[in-house]
Structure formats: C-alpha cells, structure tokens
Design a protein around this motif. Structure first.
Motif, PDB file in Angstrom:
ATOM      1  N   ALA A   2       0.777  -1.187   0.000  1.00 27.08           N
ATOM      2  CA  ALA A   2       0.000   0.000   0.000  1.00 27.08           C
ATOM      3  C   ALA A   2       0.814   1.244   0.000  1.00 27.08           C
ATOM      4  O   ALA A   2       1.970   1.211   0.106  1.00 27.08           O
ATOM      5  CB  ALA A   2      -0.898  -0.014   1.198  1.00 27.08           C
ATOM      6  N   LEU A   5       2.836  -1.073   1.217  1.00 27.27           N
ATOM      7  CA  LEU A   5       2.176  -2.290   0.811  1.00 27.27           C
ATOM      8  C   LEU A   5       0.945  -2.511   1.655  1.00 27.27           C
ATOM      9  O   LEU A   5       0.963  -2.329   2.849  1.00 27.27           O
ATOM     10  CB  LEU A   5       3.121  -3.483   0.956  1.00 27.27           C
ATOM     11  N   ARG A   6      -0.139  -2.938   0.985  1.00 30.11           N
ATOM     12  CA  ARG A   6      -1.363  -3.236   1.719  1.00 30.11           C
ATOM     13  C   ARG A   6      -1.304  -4.682   2.178  1.00 30.11           C
ATOM     14  O   ARG A   6      -0.738  -5.536   1.521  1.00 30.11           O
ATOM     15  CB  ARG A   6      -2.585  -3.013   0.830  1.00 30.11           C
ATOM     16  N   HIS A   8      -2.873  -7.174   1.821  1.00 33.77           N
ATOM     17  CA  HIS A   8      -3.715  -8.024   0.988  1.00 33.77           C
ATOM     18  C   HIS A   8      -2.725  -8.870   0.217  1.00 33.77           C
ATOM     19  O   HIS A   8      -2.208  -8.469  -0.805  1.00 33.77           O
ATOM     20  CB  HIS A   8      -4.553  -7.181   0.037  1.00 33.77           C
ATOM     21  N   CYS A  10      -1.152 -12.633  -1.358  1.00 30.50           N
ATOM     22  CA  CYS A  10      -1.425 -13.972  -1.827  1.00 30.50           C
ATOM     23  C   CYS A  10      -0.882 -14.946  -0.784  1.00 30.50           C
ATOM     24  O   CYS A  10      -0.071 -14.574   0.057  1.00 30.50           O
ATOM     25  CB  CYS A  10      -0.784 -14.205  -3.190  1.00 30.50           C
ATOM     26  N   GLU A 163       1.459 -10.785  -5.943  1.00 30.42           N
ATOM     27  CA  GLU A 163       0.412  -9.780  -6.070  1.00 30.42           C
ATOM     28  C   GLU A 163       0.677  -8.620  -5.128  1.00 30.42           C
ATOM     29  O   GLU A 163       0.929  -8.816  -3.943  1.00 30.42           O
ATOM     30  CB  GLU A 163      -0.953 -10.402  -5.749  1.00 30.42           C
ATOM     31  N   GLU A 164       0.641  -7.415  -5.657  1.00 31.37           N
ATOM     32  CA  GLU A 164       0.821  -6.215  -4.845  1.00 31.37           C
ATOM     33  C   GLU A 164      -0.387  -5.304  -4.980  1.00 31.37           C
ATOM     34  O   GLU A 164      -1.115  -5.338  -5.969  1.00 31.37           O
ATOM     35  CB  GLU A 164       2.070  -5.436  -5.282  1.00 31.37           C
ATOM     36  N   GLY A 165      -0.578  -4.493  -3.966  1.00 28.88           N
ATOM     37  CA  GLY A 165      -1.552  -3.423  -3.999  1.00 28.88           C
ATOM     38  C   GLY A 165      -0.838  -2.193  -3.504  1.00 28.88           C
ATOM     39  O   GLY A 165       0.323  -2.253  -3.124  1.00 28.88           O
ATOM     40  N   CYS A 166      -1.502  -1.068  -3.486  1.00 29.62           N
ATOM     41  CA  CYS A 166      -0.866   0.174  -3.038  1.00 29.62           C
ATOM     42  C   CYS A 166      -1.911   1.072  -2.395  1.00 29.62           C
ATOM     43  O   CYS A 166      -3.014   1.236  -2.927  1.00 29.62           O
ATOM     44  CB  CYS A 166      -0.222   0.885  -4.232  1.00 29.62           C
ATOM     45  N   TYR A 173      -5.157  -4.486  -7.275  1.00 30.61           N
ATOM     46  CA  TYR A 173      -4.123  -5.470  -6.983  1.00 30.61           C
ATOM     47  C   TYR A 173      -3.708  -6.168  -8.268  1.00 30.61           C
ATOM     48  O   TYR A 173      -4.548  -6.477  -9.113  1.00 30.61           O
ATOM     49  CB  TYR A 173      -4.637  -6.515  -5.977  1.00 30.61           C
ATOM     50  N   ASN A 175      -0.132  -8.591 -10.218  1.00 36.21           N
ATOM     51  CA  ASN A 175       1.182  -9.220 -10.082  1.00 36.21           C
ATOM     52  C   ASN A 175       2.300  -8.270 -10.509  1.00 36.21           C
ATOM     53  O   ASN A 175       2.188  -7.577 -11.518  1.00 36.21           O
ATOM     54  CB  ASN A 175       1.259 -10.484 -10.931  1.00 36.21           C
ATOM     55  N   HIS A 208       9.038  -1.997  -3.015  1.00 36.32           N
ATOM     56  CA  HIS A 208       7.828  -1.231  -3.337  1.00 36.32           C
ATOM     57  C   HIS A 208       7.964   0.208  -2.839  1.00 36.32           C
ATOM     58  O   HIS A 208       7.694   1.161  -3.567  1.00 36.32           O
ATOM     59  CB  HIS A 208       6.608  -1.904  -2.702  1.00 36.32           C
TER      60      HIS A 208
END
Length: 255
Positions: A2, A5-6, A8, A10, A163-166, A173, A175, A208
């Motif tokens: 996020a 990094l969030r 969330h 895998c 898998e990343e989110g921000c 989200y 890869n 990240h």
C-alpha cells in the motif's frame, strides 16, 4: 502493498507476513522504534551492520531537504494517484532530530490505520527519502523499521512474481515482478549507517517503497499483459507509456 504495501497478500506472501522472525540481528538493537516481536525469535532473515556514530551532516545542498521540506501537519493522510506529489523528486535527509522521529511515528500511525505494511514519505505528502514498514502489519507486533536515504547496491538475479496493492491505488491489486532479495545501504532515524540484506516479504516491501522514493509507481513495474487486467480500474490508459514495464538496471543485477 500500500501507499506502502497493503496487507492483501497472496498465500505465499502471507506466509512471510505471519513469520515472527526478526528482520535484523538483535545485537544491533532497533533501527528506529523499539522492536515488538510476536512469539519466539526464529532464524534471522538478514543481518544489519551499523556504524557506532552518525555521519556528520553534509554541507547544505539543493539535494537535501530543508526544514520546510520536512514540515508536516498531523494527522497525515495517504496521497492518492494521480496526485503529482507521487511523481515529484524526493530530497535526501541530513537532519536527524525530533521532527524526523515524529514524522516516522505519524507515518506508522497512518500505515496501521489503513491496513498497510509499508509507507513512503511522498505517500503522505512529504517529498523526502524516508520509508517505514512492518511486515506484521499490526501495531505492537513484528518489527518496525525506519529507513532514511536508502540505496540498493545489489539485487538478486532470481525474480519472483507476487500480487501487490498500493494505498495510493485503493482496491487495485496485480502481479509485480521483483528480485527475490536485495542488499541495501541506508541510515536509521538517528543517522547511523546501515547495511543489510533483505529477502522474502521484507525485500518486497522495501522495493515497493523504494520505488516510491524514485517516483516510480507499482503499475510502472507491471508487464503489459498484467497492466491490461487493471487498465479499466486505473482509468489512466492515456497516461500509461507504451513501454510501461520498467526493467531493473542491469548493473544492479547479480547472482
């Protein structure tokens, strides 16, 4: 992951997050705030080397943050894309004082409140070379790390997809490919120099957040195929360059 990094993740990435092993060797002490670990310590994932004294502040330079650059008003909020702050130049820090520690504390508060596990200063509107993270993602658990003026001097040749989110891209989200491990240099919140190898989740979180300090956003690292899967959500088709996937510098890749 996020605005850092969030949390969330895998399944394989969550396995790293659930680990209680410390990121840095305990005999070096905390890098910033007191360490908080859940459960017994496990084998070290990385070893840090710190100087006994902080480096002398460099001479004033346009590349270094001024008091005005480091000024902030709590409570901080996460900056959302496409705010230009996320692409602005982030200045190096050469003043290690109570204000810097307060900024790091506020960043941790924002990170926990938004379910993140990492956060960079530009994501809260402060364009300086500062990041905080805690792979546990829970206040009072895991290990809180503050890195100032970080630099990568070696990256693993092996690349992993996760898998990343921000936090700056809520609800998105996808890869992202990154080196499995990195060796970094940085300073802690007191100005002491640090050298450390990060692997697993800590390496992914660091990379990240480090990208944020370079003005690089996580969709910049996506392949075109992956980017197509989130293009509608991003709603920035006219802003995505044709060569959207940014390669890792060859000089930083080694076995």
């Amino acid at each position: 992951m996020a605005a850092g990094l969030r949390l969330h993740l895998c399944p394989r990435l969550r396995a790293f997050a659930d680990s209680s092993r410390p990121l840095f060797a305990p005999h070096f002490g905390a890098l910033t705030l007191p360490l908080r670990r859940a459960g017994p310590a496990m084998p070290l994932a990385a070893r840090a080397r710190r100087s006994s004294t902080a480096a002398a502040p460099p001479a004033e330079d346009d590349d270094f943050a001024t008091a005005a650059d480091l000024r902030f008003e709590p409570p901080l909020e996460v900056v959302k894309y496409p705010d230009p702050i996320l692409r602005a130049r982030n200045k190096r820090i050469n003043t290690f004082d109570d204000n810097l520690r307060a900024l790091a504390d506020e960043m941790f508060d924002v990170m926990y409140k938004t379910d993140g596990i990492g956060l960079s200063a530009p994501q809260v509107g402060v364009n300086v070379q500062l990041m905080v993270f805690n792979p546990a993602g829970v206040k009072g658990e895991g290990e809180e790390i503050v890195l100032v003026n970080p630099a990568v001097y070696k990256s693993a040749k092996r690349l992993l997809v996760f898998e990343e989110g921000c936090l700056s891209f809520p609800g998105i989200y996808a890869n992202v490919v990154r080196p499995e491990s990195v060796k970094i240099e940085a300073q802690d919140v007191t100005g002491a120099k640090i050298k450390v190898k990060l692997s697993g989740l800590p390496a992914r979180v660091f990379q990240h957040e480090f990208d944020h300090l370079l003005g690089i956003l996580f969709f910049d690292r996506m392949t075109m195929d992956v980017l197509e899967t989130v293009r509608e959500e991003l709603k920035i088709s006219q802003k995505i360059p044709k060569s959207a996937c940014i390669p890792f510098p060859s000089q930083n890749i080694s076995a």
